[in-house]
Design an enzyme around this catalytic site. Structure first.
Site, PDB file in Angstrom:
ATOM      1  N   CYS A 181       0.838  -1.196   0.000  1.00  0.00           N
ATOM      2  CA  CYS A 181       0.000   0.000   0.000  1.00  0.00           C
ATOM      3  C   CYS A 181       0.874   1.248   0.000  1.00  0.00           C
ATOM      4  O   CYS A 181       2.105   1.169  -0.018  1.00  0.00           O
ATOM      5  CB  CYS A 181      -0.930   0.007   1.211  1.00  0.00           C
ATOM      6  SG  CYS A 181      -0.054   0.151   2.789  1.00  0.00           S
ATOM      7  N   CYS A 206       3.626   1.636   2.598  1.00  0.00           N
ATOM      8  CA  CYS A 206       4.871   0.910   2.329  1.00  0.00           C
ATOM      9  C   CYS A 206       5.826   1.764   1.504  1.00  0.00           C
ATOM     10  O   CYS A 206       7.039   1.723   1.700  1.00  0.00           O
ATOM     11  CB  CYS A 206       4.573  -0.390   1.577  1.00  0.00           C
ATOM     12  SG  CYS A 206       3.541  -1.558   2.481  1.00  0.00           S
ATOM     13  N   ASP A 240      10.074  26.383 -32.812  1.00  0.00           N
ATOM     14  CA  ASP A 240      11.188  26.778 -33.663  1.00  0.00           C
ATOM     15  C   ASP A 240      10.715  26.600 -35.104  1.00  0.00           C
ATOM     16  O   ASP A 240       9.704  25.940 -35.353  1.00  0.00           O
ATOM     17  CB  ASP A 240      12.396  25.892 -33.361  1.00  0.00           C
ATOM     18  CG  ASP A 240      13.546  26.152 -34.306  1.00  0.00           C
ATOM     19  OD1 ASP A 240      13.878  27.328 -34.520  1.00  0.00           O
ATOM     20  OD2 ASP A 240      14.086  25.176 -34.856  1.00  0.00           O
ATOM     21  N   ASP A 247      14.391  21.348 -32.243  1.00  0.00           N
ATOM     22  CA  ASP A 247      15.094  20.151 -32.708  1.00  0.00           C
ATOM     23  C   ASP A 247      16.079  19.623 -31.682  1.00  0.00           C
ATOM     24  O   ASP A 247      16.776  18.654 -31.934  1.00  0.00           O
ATOM     25  CB  ASP A 247      15.812  20.424 -34.036  1.00  0.00           C
ATOM     26  CG  ASP A 247      16.872  21.518 -33.905  1.00  0.00           C
ATOM     27  OD1 ASP A 247      17.176  21.920 -32.762  1.00  0.00           O
ATOM     28  OD2 ASP A 247      17.396  21.970 -34.935  1.00  0.00           O
ATOM     29  N   ASP A 279      18.134  24.766 -29.961  1.00  0.00           N
ATOM     30  CA  ASP A 279      17.059  25.212 -29.081  1.00  0.00           C
ATOM     31  C   ASP A 279      17.206  24.691 -27.662  1.00  0.00           C
ATOM     32  O   ASP A 279      16.277  24.837 -26.857  1.00  0.00           O
ATOM     33  CB  ASP A 279      15.710  24.745 -29.652  1.00  0.00           C
ATOM     34  CG  ASP A 279      15.487  25.260 -31.059  1.00  0.00           C
ATOM     35  OD1 ASP A 279      15.505  26.477 -31.244  1.00  0.00           O
ATOM     36  OD2 ASP A 279      15.321  24.438 -31.976  1.00  0.00           O
TER      37      ASP A 279
END
Length: 762
Positions: A29, A32, A441, A649, A653
């Site tokens: 659960c 844990c 871009d 790309d 960038d």
């Protein structure tokens, strides 16, 4: 299994962190999760720890001095174990619950046996209303004890082991709640039976303890089977790896195990075969099915010089490849690692769940004790009081709470990967749903990224010399405009002038000196090839060509100027390049606008060219003539509107991708920018299709919606169920069934994300 990767650090003075992933046994659960993370962080050398309940895995980042045995001992002391036998975290961890009992009965067999033993206890009770008031079909109390005891102490032993481990570690979990609740019901029945002399027929509650354990086991088994479906994407990608490759050797073509193939080997791929390695095509032409890797549904043509990736299916042609990557360095392996890392990560919303889970079990124990005392002291019926307390303990198990977020993330990232959208981390997945602005871009993102030279005008009308000098400057460059110049010079037979001192100036262009061959020394004509901004900064007059250039820019062409810099700077000529928008760019922009997003174009190109492309695809907001470093500044400015995504790309960038709330890197063909894309952005679009941006945002919205639905269900379930149980309105058996159902519901709801391809246009 433990897998290790190296994580970069911020400064070179610090040692690199190592990332290790383990499968964890014994978690049940949300409580844990917090306990395992806490003990892992206390181990020397562990810098960070994250547990995923859905994959039952632990990911730790470690510094020098870390010892795996110390981590294993700490986790074991907390009541859990790190499993090292699986072949992969994604596959092995998903099977943990199914295989925990491999030393004896399987989990499914245990559920079936528990159901067989529990049926004689509960069926007479269910049949009682149909038999009339005087009928008694309950089996003798001693037989009830004999049937319930194996369920309680043998088939349910896992709850005692895990519950004791949690108690010994000073915490609580689902197993402790189940063990306490069912033991109370079993103990009460045992006391009543002993008080009746072992032969009487008092009202016993053995069926409650046995059926609750059976239902919890059934719920965990169904939950594990459902969770396994969330890792289907990983297993599908792993299945793409062939076991052998056909290597060309001097003595002929030989099939060898894939582990023996090395970079540089020649590999033959026959028609219909799956490509075993990443490589470059040396001979042959064919069409490859890359659907499971890039999400591209149509076969892609590949010929000499083309890059291919392992896992693609060859069409009708015979291909000879030179291997460029094998094993862990292939694109497919890196994709698998990215998806595994995303599925193992935590979304920011999970922090709320972790805080609640840390105090959940102690609060439930207090509520159960208050229920026991309230009913016992208030009503004077300690039997009813105990049963109500048992119902509180059983229905409050926080299984659904722990599974709500990771199950949805696993399903969402998995289905995205199958459609060529690689989500690097859960944070990017969650952040993408709230985006307000998408910035693109231009070159290679909205356009094809394959410009061609469409015009060249030399000041002295010597076009060949203009191309030769430009080609000399661009020799060796991988920039798209450079390739266009070199291709044009070669096609027209202009050749290229020998240059020296060639150097790139980011955001402006390239400079160099024409070598003086007669004097056999450098120091020839200094030339520059680049943007109008650079020419203006260099005092190069452009008025004479302004009208002709403006006409080309109105068509969307990109202009580069060539100037001589000896003495008074003078213009030698200009070149015009055309780069067509991608076929789906306009539709992609329209789709983003329909989703309520503002779309912006940020380009280093001339304003006229950028505006022409923007007009063609439907973008009104254009930021042109922007240097790479300034793109990040513009992204930060756009954040005033709301969360921003940057699409590029992944190379020039990179600063903007990092500055954005969500960076989407577009790979224009496998092997082209893919490495940078995977590292520079939170999301990578493998198809190179702008339409993937809307798809990524849509699946983020769908996944986030599932997370919220699951959390609402988990919190509502406990918020309603616990008061009902404390009020005496829930039988422990019904509480056990409802608790098991809640976990299965949460995982099943997350699995609905696998239907995403059918509703992504909704």
């Amino acid at each position: 299994m433990n897998t290790t990767t190296t994580l970069p650090v911020a400064t070179g003075a610090q040692p690199a962190l190592q990332e290790h992933r383990y499968a964890v046994e014994g978690m049940s659960c949300a409580s844990c999760v917090g306990r395992v993370e806490k003990v892992a962080l206390a181990v020397p050398g562990v810098a960070s720890a994250a547990v995923n309940l859905a994959t039952e895995s632990l990911t730790v980042a470690t510094a020098p001095g870390f010892e795996a045995t110390a981590l294993q001992q700490a986790v074991k002391h907390a009541g859990y174990a790190l499993r090292e036998t699986a072949e992969s975290v994604a596959e092995g961890a998903a099977e943990t619950s199914l295989n925990t009992a491999r030393r004896g009965l399987s989990e499914g067999q245990r559920v079936a046996l528990a159901a067989v033993l529990s049926a004689p206890l509960v069926l007479p009770m269910l049949a009682q209303p149909f038999l009339g008031p005087g009928a008694h079909v309950m089996i003798p109390g001693l037989w009830q004890l004999l049937l319930a005891a194996p369920v309680q102490f043998w088939l349910g032993a896992r709850f005692y082991r895990a519950g004791w481990g949690a108690l010994r570690a000073g915490t609580g979990n689902m197993d402790l709640l189940v063990a306490l609740g069912t033991s109370a019901a079993f103990g009460l029945s045992l006391w009543l039976l002993a008080d009746a002399g072992w032969t009487g027929m008092p009202h016993l509650y053995f069926e409650s303890s046995a059926v609750v354990i059976t239902l919890v086991l059934l719920g965990k088994w169904l939950e594990a089977r459902a969770r396994r479906q969330t890792t289907a994407a990983i297993r599908a990608l792993q299945a793409l790896r062939p076991d052998t490759a056909r290597v060309r050797k001097p003595e002929g073509d030989v099939d060898v195990p894939l582990a023996q193939v090395r970079a540089g080997d020649l590999v033959v791929v026959r028609p219909g075969e799956r490509v075993a390695v990443d490589g470059l095509v040396l001979e042959g032409e064919s069409e490859l099915d890359e659907a499971l890797i890039s999400g591209e549904s149509l076969p892609v043509a590949r010929g000499p010089g083309s890059a291919v990736t392992g896992g693609a299916v060859n069409g009708n042609g015979l291909l000879l490849l030179r291997t460029t990557a094998v094993g862990a360095e292939t694109v497919l392996s890196r994709i698998v690692r990215l998806v595994e890392a995303a599925q193992a990560g935590k979304a920011p919303i999970q922090r709320l769940v972790d805080k609640v889970s840390a105090v959940f079990v102690p609060v439930v124990l207090v509520i159960a004790l208050a229920t026991l005392l309230g009913w016992g002291l208030g009503a004077g019926d300690w039997t009813v009081a105990l049963l109500n307390a048992v119902a509180v303990l059983v229905i409050a198990c926080p299984c659904a709470l722990g599974l709500a977020t990771p199950a949805a993330i696993m399903a969402g990232t998995g289905v995205a990967a199958q459609h060529g959208i690689l989500i690097k981390d859960a944070q990017a997945l969650e952040a993408a749903h709230g985006l307000r602005v998408v910035a693109f871009d231009k070159t290679g993102t909205l356009t094809e990224g394959k410009p061609r030279l469409v015009a060249a005008d030399a000041a002295d009308d010597d076009r060949a010399s203009l191309l030769a000098v430009a080609a000399g400057l661009q020799a060796g460059s991988e920039h798209p405009l450079a390739r266009a110049v070199l291709q044009a010079a070669q096609a027209e037979g202009a050749g290229q002038v020998t240059m020296s001192g060639v150097r790139a100036v980011p955001g402006r262009g390239v400079a160099g000196e024409v070598r003086d061959e007669e004097r056999e020394e450098d120091g020839g004509l200094a030339v520059r090839l680049g943007s109008a901004r650079w020419m203006q900064e260099s005092a190069v007059p452009l008025d004479a060509v302004a009208e002709a250039v403006a006409a080309r820019q109105a068509l969307g062409d990109t202009i580069s100027y060539l100037a001589a810099m000896d003495g008074t700077p003078r213009l030698l000529g200009w070149l015009a390049f055309a780069d067509a928008p991608k076929p789906g760019a306009a539709a992609a922009v329209a789709q983003l606008k329909a989703m309520g997003l503002q779309v912006v174009l940020i380009s280093g190109d001339q304003r006229a060219s950028a505006q022409a492309v923007a007009a063609a695809v439907g973008i009104a907001d254009v930021r042109a003539e922007v240097l790479p470093a300034d793109k990040a500044r513009i992204v930060n400015e756009l954040k005033r509107i709301g969360p921003v995504a940057m699409v590029g790309d992944g190379i020039n960038d990179a600063p903007a991708l990092a500055a954005a709330d969500v960076g989407l890197a577009m790979s224009n063909g496998l092997g082209s920018g893919t490495d940078v894309a995977m590292h520079a952005a939170g999301i990578t679009l493998m198809r190179g299709d702008p339409g993937g941006v809307a798809e990524a945002i849509h699946i983020s919205r769908r996944t986030t919606a599932k997370i919220r639905q699951n959390l609402f269900w988990a919190f509502a379930f406990n918020s309603i169920g616990i008061p009902l149980a404390a009020a005496g309105l829930l039988n422990p058996v019904i509480a056990g069934g409802a608790m098991a159902l809640s976990s299965v519901f949460v995982v099943s709801n997350a699995l609905l994300l696998r239907r995403w391809p059918g509703d992504r246009k909704a």
